[in-house]
Write a protein that holds these residues in place. Structure first.
Motif, mmCIF file in Angstrom:
data_model
loop_
_atom_site.group_PDB
_atom_site.id
_atom_site.type_symbol
_atom_site.label_atom_id
_atom_site.label_comp_id
_atom_site.label_asym_id
_atom_site.label_seq_id
_atom_site.Cartn_x
_atom_site.Cartn_y
_atom_site.Cartn_z
ATOM 1 N N PRO A 1 39.047 44.766 44.338
ATOM 2 C CA PRO A 1 37.700 45.278 44.094
ATOM 3 C C PRO A 1 36.994 45.734 45.373
ATOM 4 O O PRO A 1 36.255 46.715 45.363
ATOM 5 C CB PRO A 1 36.970 44.095 43.460
ATOM 6 C CG PRO A 1 38.041 43.283 42.830
ATOM 7 C CD PRO A 1 39.231 43.443 43.720
ATOM 8 N N THR A 2 37.258 45.046 46.476
ATOM 9 C CA THR A 2 36.609 45.428 47.730
ATOM 10 C C THR A 2 37.108 46.784 48.223
ATOM 11 O O THR A 2 36.310 47.619 48.650
ATOM 12 C CB THR A 2 36.860 44.360 48.808
ATOM 13 O OG1 THR A 2 36.399 43.097 48.318
ATOM 14 C CG2 THR A 2 36.136 44.700 50.083
ATOM 15 N N SER A 3 38.415 47.023 48.137
ATOM 16 C CA SER A 3 38.934 48.313 48.596
ATOM 17 C C SER A 3 38.465 49.450 47.692
ATOM 18 O O SER A 3 38.173 50.547 48.165
ATOM 19 C CB SER A 3 40.451 48.288 48.677
ATOM 20 O OG SER A 3 41.018 48.109 47.403
ATOM 21 N N LEU A 4 38.371 49.205 46.381
ATOM 22 C CA LEU A 4 37.849 50.224 45.474
ATOM 23 C C LEU A 4 36.368 50.488 45.739
ATOM 24 O O LEU A 4 35.910 51.627 45.660
ATOM 25 C CB LEU A 4 38.057 49.806 44.020
ATOM 26 C CG LEU A 4 39.495 49.836 43.531
ATOM 27 C CD1 LEU A 4 39.587 49.250 42.134
ATOM 28 C CD2 LEU A 4 40.037 51.250 43.547
ATOM 29 N N ILE B 1 35.111 45.995 36.721
ATOM 30 C CA ILE B 1 35.939 45.436 35.637
ATOM 31 C C ILE B 1 37.004 44.507 36.196
ATOM 32 O O ILE B 1 37.248 43.420 35.652
ATOM 33 C CB ILE B 1 36.562 46.568 34.799
ATOM 34 C CG1 ILE B 1 35.468 47.279 34.001
ATOM 35 C CG2 ILE B 1 37.647 46.047 33.879
ATOM 36 C CD1 ILE B 1 35.930 48.536 33.304
ATOM 37 N N ILE B 2 37.636 44.904 37.299
ATOM 38 C CA ILE B 2 38.645 44.036 37.919
ATOM 39 C C ILE B 2 38.008 42.737 38.388
ATOM 40 O O ILE B 2 38.572 41.650 38.222
ATOM 41 C CB ILE B 2 39.346 44.767 39.082
ATOM 42 C CG1 ILE B 2 40.234 45.881 38.538
ATOM 43 C CG2 ILE B 2 40.176 43.800 39.912
ATOM 44 C CD1 ILE B 2 40.834 46.756 39.613
ATOM 45 N N ARG B 3 36.823 42.838 38.958
ATOM 46 C CA ARG B 3 36.130 41.654 39.478
ATOM 47 C C ARG B 3 35.699 40.717 38.358
ATOM 48 O O ARG B 3 35.868 39.501 38.443
ATOM 49 C CB ARG B 3 34.923 42.108 40.302
ATOM 50 C CG ARG B 3 34.086 41.013 40.839
ATOM 51 C CD ARG B 3 34.757 40.375 42.002
ATOM 52 N NE ARG B 3 33.846 39.393 42.569
ATOM 53 C CZ ARG B 3 34.193 38.541 43.478
ATOM 54 N NH1 ARG B 3 35.403 38.571 43.959
ATOM 55 N NH2 ARG B 3 33.343 37.675 43.935
ATOM 56 N N VAL B 4 35.136 41.268 37.290
ATOM 57 C CA VAL B 4 34.629 40.445 36.191
ATOM 58 C C VAL B 4 35.758 39.764 35.436
ATOM 59 O O VAL B 4 35.651 38.593 35.068
ATOM 60 C CB VAL B 4 33.756 41.301 35.240
ATOM 61 C CG1 VAL B 4 33.432 40.573 33.966
ATOM 62 C CG2 VAL B 4 32.480 41.707 35.946
ATOM 63 N N THR B 5 36.836 40.492 35.194
ATOM 64 C CA THR B 5 37.944 39.914 34.438
ATOM 65 C C THR B 5 38.864 39.070 35.304
ATOM 66 O O THR B 5 39.796 38.462 34.780
ATOM 67 C CB THR B 5 38.776 41.023 33.767
ATOM 68 O OG1 THR B 5 39.296 41.893 34.764
ATOM 69 C CG2 THR B 5 37.937 41.801 32.775
ATOM 70 N N GLU B 6 38.612 39.057 36.613
ATOM 71 C CA GLU B 6 39.414 38.296 37.570
ATOM 72 C C GLU B 6 40.901 38.634 37.443
ATOM 73 O O GLU B 6 41.768 37.771 37.489
ATOM 74 C CB GLU B 6 39.182 36.800 37.402
ATOM 75 C CG GLU B 6 37.756 36.395 37.714
ATOM 76 C CD GLU B 6 37.508 34.910 37.530
ATOM 77 O OE1 GLU B 6 38.463 34.185 37.166
ATOM 78 O OE2 GLU B 6 36.377 34.505 37.748
ATOM 79 N N THR B 7 41.168 39.919 37.286
ATOM 80 C CA THR B 7 42.530 40.416 37.162
ATOM 81 C C THR B 7 43.229 40.339 38.513
ATOM 82 O O THR B 7 42.676 40.725 39.528
ATOM 83 C CB THR B 7 42.525 41.873 36.667
ATOM 84 O OG1 THR B 7 41.810 41.927 35.443
ATOM 85 C CG2 THR B 7 43.924 42.395 36.464
#
Length: 65
Positions: free
Chosen positions: A29-32, A15-21
């Motif tokens: 996103p990489t650490s998650l 979700i963080i990656r897609v929404t570019e938050t």
């Protein structure tokens, strides 16, 4: 249980990656994704699977040799 945690981390990272938050560095996103992979590895290794090391040593009467 650890597999559910890993799946939740993958969903949050997606979700963080897609929404570019824009997030802090620790919640990238990489650490998650790496944290999710660590939980998945622990699940695959059997950590937290809920099995008990103690088992009863009762034998069936037909299995005696």
């Amino acid at each position: 249980m650890l597999a559910f945690v890993a799946a939740a981390l993958f969903v949050i990272a997606f979700i963080i990656r897609v929404t570019e938050t824009s997030t802090e560095m620790i919640f990238s996103p990489t650490s998650l994704m790496l944290a999710g992979l660590a939980f998945l590895a622990l699940h695959s290794a059997g950590v937290g699977s809920g099995w008990s090391a103690r088992r009863s040593s009762t034998r069936r009467s037909g299995s005696r040799r």
